[in-house]
Design an enzyme around this catalytic site. Structure first.
Site, short mmCIF file in Angstrom:
data_model
loop_
_atom_site.label_atom_id
_atom_site.label_comp_id
_atom_site.label_asym_id
_atom_site.label_seq_id
_atom_site.Cartn_x
_atom_site.Cartn_y
_atom_site.Cartn_z
N GLY A 46 131.98 45.13 97.32
CA GLY A 46 131.68 45.50 98.69
C GLY A 46 130.70 46.65 98.73
O GLY A 46 130.58 47.41 97.75
N GLN A 51 126.11 53.78 102.05
CA GLN A 51 125.97 53.90 100.59
C GLN A 51 124.53 53.69 100.13
O GLN A 51 124.18 54.03 99.00
CB GLN A 51 126.89 52.91 99.87
CG GLN A 51 128.36 53.26 100.04
CD GLN A 51 129.23 52.31 99.25
OE1 GLN A 51 129.56 51.23 99.72
NE2 GLN A 51 129.58 52.68 98.03
N CYS A 88 134.50 52.68 93.45
CA CYS A 88 133.46 52.73 94.48
C CYS A 88 132.12 52.92 93.80
O CYS A 88 132.01 53.73 92.88
CB CYS A 88 133.75 53.90 95.42
SG CYS A 88 132.55 54.10 96.73
N LEU A 89 131.12 52.18 94.26
CA LEU A 89 129.79 52.30 93.64
C LEU A 89 129.21 53.70 93.85
O LEU A 89 128.30 54.10 93.13
CB LEU A 89 128.84 51.24 94.20
CG LEU A 89 129.22 49.78 93.89
CD1 LEU A 89 128.19 48.82 94.45
CD2 LEU A 89 129.39 49.57 92.39
N HIS A 130 138.48 49.70 102.61
CA HIS A 130 137.62 50.64 101.87
C HIS A 130 136.23 50.73 102.50
O HIS A 130 135.71 51.83 102.73
CB HIS A 130 137.53 50.16 100.40
CG HIS A 130 136.63 50.97 99.54
ND1 HIS A 130 137.08 51.70 98.45
CD2 HIS A 130 135.29 51.17 99.56
CE1 HIS A 130 136.06 52.31 97.87
NE2 HIS A 130 134.96 51.99 98.52
N GLU A 131 135.64 49.57 102.80
CA GLU A 131 134.26 49.58 103.34
C GLU A 131 134.23 50.10 104.78
O GLU A 131 133.29 50.81 105.15
CB GLU A 131 133.65 48.17 103.25
CG GLU A 131 133.57 47.58 101.85
CD GLU A 131 132.93 48.48 100.81
OE1 GLU A 131 132.08 49.31 101.17
OE2 GLU A 131 133.30 48.37 99.63
N HIS A 134 134.08 53.79 104.86
CA HIS A 134 132.74 54.34 104.62
C HIS A 134 131.98 54.58 105.93
O HIS A 134 131.20 55.51 106.04
CB HIS A 134 131.90 53.38 103.76
CG HIS A 134 132.08 53.55 102.29
ND1 HIS A 134 131.79 54.72 101.62
CD2 HIS A 134 132.49 52.69 101.33
CE1 HIS A 134 132.03 54.57 100.31
NE2 HIS A 134 132.46 53.34 100.11
ZN ZN Z 1 132.99 52.55 98.34
#
Ligand code: ZN
Length: 166
Positions: A46, A51, A88-89, A130-131, A134
């Site tokens: 995701g 991000q 997480c990226l 999670h997304e 963000h």
């Molecule tokens: Zn993330």
């Protein structure tokens, strides 16, 4: 295919609240395509627009079933609980234990600005939560239970380990 630079923790953009998308234009579509390219390149499941430095309420997810786009997502309903590892990226090489709902129902718009509702359980529920976090400047580290784990060593750390053994 175009990759965007993934912002990492410490970058202010990750802590801002994103704005609602009013219309999907060509630029929005390019952004969404680039978000998928970037997510797949980084082996993520995701990615949220902040991000890649864009403060818009757009999320892409692919847990291996199909690519999903969520514009202006709102979580309508949650139930149950799951506790598991999350990464997480924007925090490369780290993971931590987070408890999330085991079921979510989300309402969002697709790329044609058609409203839809979708239900997800387990990994999909986790990814949606999670997304969506963000988009409000929330990172999983805000909810992590215990310490963050290091999931891979970079070259410097490998070198250091070897050095310590000698
Ligand atoms: Zn993330």
């Amino acid at each position: 295919m175009a990759l965007r630079k993934v912002r990492v923790m410490g970058d202010d953009v990750l802590r801002k609240k994103c704005k609602e998308v009013k219309e999907v234009n060509e630029r929005t579509k390019v952004l969404i395509d680039d978000m998928f390219d970037t997510m797949y390149e980084e082996n993520g499941v995701g990615l949220a627009a902040p991000q890649v430095g864009i403060l818009k309420r757009i999320v892409v997810i692919d847990i291996g079933d199909e690519p999903l786009v969520f514009i202006n997502p709102v979580i309508l309903e949650t139930s149950g609980e799951q506790t598991g590892d999350e990464g997480c990226l924007s925090l490369p090489g780290k993971s931590g234990t987070v408890t999330r709902p085991n079921y979510v129902k989300v309402r969002a718009f697709d790329e044609e600005m058609n409203e839809f509702e979708l239900e997800g359980t387990e990994l999909l529920a986790r990814a949606i939560c999670h997304e969506c976090d963000h988009l409000d400047g929330i990172l999983y580290v805000d909810k992590v239970e215990g310490e963050l784990q290091t999931t891979q060593y970079d070259e410097y750390e490998d070198f250091e380990d070897e050095f310590m053994e000698d």
